[in-house]
Design a protein around this motif. Structure first.
Motif, short mmCIF file in Angstrom:
data_model
loop_
_atom_site.label_atom_id
_atom_site.label_comp_id
_atom_site.label_asym_id
_atom_site.label_seq_id
_atom_site.Cartn_x
_atom_site.Cartn_y
_atom_site.Cartn_z
N ILE A 6 13.94 7.52 -1.01
CA ILE A 6 12.99 6.61 -0.37
C ILE A 6 12.76 5.45 -1.33
CG2 ILE A 6 10.64 6.26 0.47
CD1 ILE A 6 12.24 8.00 2.30
N LEU A 7 13.01 4.25 -0.86
CA LEU A 7 12.71 3.04 -1.63
C LEU A 7 11.41 2.46 -1.09
CD1 LEU A 7 16.25 1.38 -1.66
CD2 LEU A 7 15.30 3.03 -3.28
N GLU A 8 10.48 2.20 -1.98
CA GLU A 8 9.17 1.71 -1.57
C GLU A 8 8.81 0.50 -2.42
OE1 GLU A 8 5.10 3.78 -2.30
OE2 GLU A 8 5.91 4.63 -0.44
N LEU A 9 8.70 -0.65 -1.78
CA LEU A 9 8.42 -1.88 -2.51
C LEU A 9 6.91 -2.10 -2.62
CD1 LEU A 9 9.27 -4.55 -3.83
CD2 LEU A 9 9.43 -5.54 -1.53
N LYS A 10 6.46 -2.32 -3.85
CA LYS A 10 5.06 -2.68 -4.09
C LYS A 10 5.08 -4.04 -4.79
CE LYS A 10 3.51 2.10 -4.76
NZ LYS A 10 2.83 3.03 -5.69
N LEU A 11 4.51 -5.03 -4.12
CA LEU A 11 4.53 -6.37 -4.69
C LEU A 11 3.84 -6.41 -6.04
CD1 LEU A 11 3.69 -8.59 -1.58
CD2 LEU A 11 5.93 -8.03 -2.52
N ILE A 12 4.38 -7.21 -6.93
CA ILE A 12 3.77 -7.40 -8.25
C ILE A 12 3.03 -8.73 -8.23
CG2 ILE A 12 4.21 -7.68 -10.70
CD1 ILE A 12 6.56 -5.84 -10.43
N ALA A 13 1.71 -8.67 -8.15
CA ALA A 13 0.88 -9.87 -8.11
C ALA A 13 -0.31 -9.69 -9.03
CB ALA A 13 0.42 -10.15 -6.69
N ASP A 14 -0.83 -10.80 -9.54
CA ASP A 14 -2.01 -10.74 -10.39
C ASP A 14 -3.28 -10.56 -9.56
OD1 ASP A 14 -0.68 -11.33 -12.98
OD2 ASP A 14 -0.23 -13.23 -12.02
N VAL A 15 -3.34 -11.31 -8.46
CA VAL A 15 -4.53 -11.31 -7.61
C VAL A 15 -4.15 -10.94 -6.19
CG1 VAL A 15 -6.46 -12.68 -6.73
CG2 VAL A 15 -5.56 -13.12 -9.03
N VAL A 46 0.11 -15.09 -9.92
CA VAL A 46 0.77 -14.77 -8.66
C VAL A 46 -0.27 -14.17 -7.73
CG1 VAL A 46 2.57 -13.45 -7.51
CG2 VAL A 46 2.98 -14.37 -9.81
N LEU A 47 -0.45 -14.81 -6.58
CA LEU A 47 -1.42 -14.36 -5.59
C LEU A 47 -0.69 -13.72 -4.42
CD1 LEU A 47 -3.07 -16.38 -7.30
CD2 LEU A 47 -4.17 -17.15 -5.20
N ALA A 48 -1.27 -12.66 -3.87
CA ALA A 48 -0.69 -11.99 -2.71
C ALA A 48 -1.71 -11.95 -1.59
CB ALA A 48 -0.24 -10.57 -3.06
N ASP A 49 -1.33 -12.51 -0.46
CA ASP A 49 -2.16 -12.43 0.74
C ASP A 49 -1.82 -11.13 1.45
OD1 ASP A 49 -3.29 -12.67 3.24
OD2 ASP A 49 -1.96 -14.26 3.93
N ILE A 50 -2.73 -10.17 1.37
CA ILE A 50 -2.48 -8.85 1.96
C ILE A 50 -2.95 -8.87 3.42
CG2 ILE A 50 -2.90 -6.38 1.75
CD1 ILE A 50 -1.51 -7.66 -0.68
N PRO A 51 -2.08 -8.50 4.37
CA PRO A 51 -2.46 -8.54 5.79
C PRO A 51 -3.76 -7.81 6.08
CG PRO A 51 -0.13 -8.12 5.59
CD PRO A 51 -0.69 -8.07 4.19
N GLY A 52 -4.45 -8.30 7.09
CA GLY A 52 -5.81 -7.85 7.39
C GLY A 52 -6.00 -6.36 7.53
N LEU A 53 -6.97 -5.87 6.81
CA LEU A 53 -7.36 -4.47 6.95
C LEU A 53 -8.42 -4.37 8.04
CD1 LEU A 53 -7.80 -3.62 3.17
CD2 LEU A 53 -5.84 -3.15 4.60
N ILE A 54 -8.45 -3.25 8.73
CA ILE A 54 -9.49 -3.00 9.72
C ILE A 54 -10.03 -1.61 9.50
CG2 ILE A 54 -8.46 -4.55 11.43
CD1 ILE A 54 -7.46 -2.06 12.91
N GLU A 55 -11.13 -1.31 10.14
CA GLU A 55 -11.70 0.03 10.02
C GLU A 55 -10.71 1.05 10.57
OE1 GLU A 55 -16.05 2.11 10.72
OE2 GLU A 55 -15.54 0.25 11.75
#
Length: 333
Positions: free
Chosen positions: A152-161, A209-218
């Motif tokens: 399984i390959l799982e990408l986790k972005l490397i960002a400061d913020v 490096v900033l990452a815009d993480i897609p919207g979280l919901i409840e």
């Protein structure tokens, strides 16, 4: 198309068989056994590269095989080793065994590599088995099979913020104003269907490096909406920028929105909640009573959070936000 999880099969090369041969040359009637060893099978090696940004390639190709070692030959000639197979993945990829879930490697630097399947050893030729009591062995070893496994390959972005918040908090607009990133922006939930990276520069030596993480919901941590798919991308960030919609037309109370997102972070991983957060009230251009900001600031500062108010749309407060981010990350402005 942004793909951040993939399942692949890898098979290292098999070792070549050892040869059974005897030296038969003029004037050397008793030349003896001369079978060479088989070559080693190639390894499968995964290497991190900044040239790739998603795992999209593995949507179209899922099976990878390294080259087998060649069989040994007569006259004590060893078979050629199989070539290693290099598989390139984006920096930030975690490689796991698909069966056990064991993390084999976490590739966080350019050029970092990991051998995920080792090639089989080549078999020994009959020359290796000659002895005073067995001067003409008529057998040799078979080469070993190369390792094989599903990964399984799982990408986790490397960002400061990491920029987090409920849908329509204005994350895409903010990252487009702070950096040169150009995410799709529209007035409906889940505009951003994949994380977006951008670089905020202070000078040549200081950049974030900033990452815009897609919207979280409840309910995101339980698989609802898009949030669960992208929570992993917050794990490597050093700072979370929690964006809140404070406009008159907001759908949720900002404090309630803040608590909803943090509850999802806690459900996914307590470590996410322990990351440093800065709270940023957005859309103040659409807020008629700015006295409300003082109430919010008091609430969050009493709980240990740094609080800022901005309008990503009009750029009001963005200079102060930039200074604050660099101060928090580099302890200087």
């Amino acid at each position: 198309m942004f793909v951040d999880v993939a399942k692949i099969y890898v098979k290292a090369g098999d070792g070549g068989d050892g040869a059974v041969a005897f030296l038969r040359e003029k004037y050397r009637p008793f030349g003896g056994p001369a079978g060479g060893d088989g070559g080693k099978g190639g390894d499968v090696i995964i290497v991190a590269t900044s040239r790739k940004h998603t795992l999209l390639d593995f949507e179209y190709r899922t099976k990878f095989r390294a080259q087998n070692g060649q069989h040994g030959k007569g006259k004590n000639q060893a078979g050629k080793d199989g070539e290693d197979l290099i598989i390139e993945v984006p920096v930030g990829t975690v490689v796991k065994d698909a069966i056990t879930g064991e993390i084999l490697c976490d590739l966080v630097e350019e050029g970092q590599s990991c051998v995920v399947a080792r090639g089989g050893r080549g078999g020994r030729g009959n020359a290796r088995f000659a002895s005073p009591t067995n001067q003409a062995p008529k057998y040799a070893e078979k080469g070993q099979k190369g390792e094989e496994r599903w990964l399984i390959l799982e990408l986790k972005l490397i960002a400061d913020v990491g920029i987090i918040g409920l849908p329509n908090a204005g994350k895409s607009t903010l990252i487009s104003k702070l950096t040169k990133a150009r995410p799709k922006i529209a007035d409906y939930p889940f505009t951003t269907l994949s994380p977006v990276l951008g670089v905020l520069e202070l000078d040549e030596e200081h950049r974030l490096v900033l990452a815009d993480i897609p919207g979280l919901i409840e309910g995101a941590s339980k698989g609802k909406g898009l949030g669960l798919e992208f929570l992993r991308h917050i794990e490597r960030t050093k700072l979370l920028l929690h964006l809140l919609d404070v406009s008159d037309g907001r759908e949720k109370d900002p404090i309630e929105a803040f608590n909803i997102v943090n509850a999802e972070l806690r459900e996914y991983s307590q470590q996410l909640l322990e990351k440093q957060q800065i709270v940023v009230a957005n859309k103040i251009d659409a807020l008629s009573d700015r006295e409300y900001l003082k109430e919010l600031e008091k609430y969050f500062t009493e709980r240990g959070y740094q609080f800022l108010a901005i309008s990503a749309l009009t750029s009001e407060g963005l200079d102060e936000l930039k200074k604050t981010l660099f101060a928090m990350m580099f302890e200087r402005v």
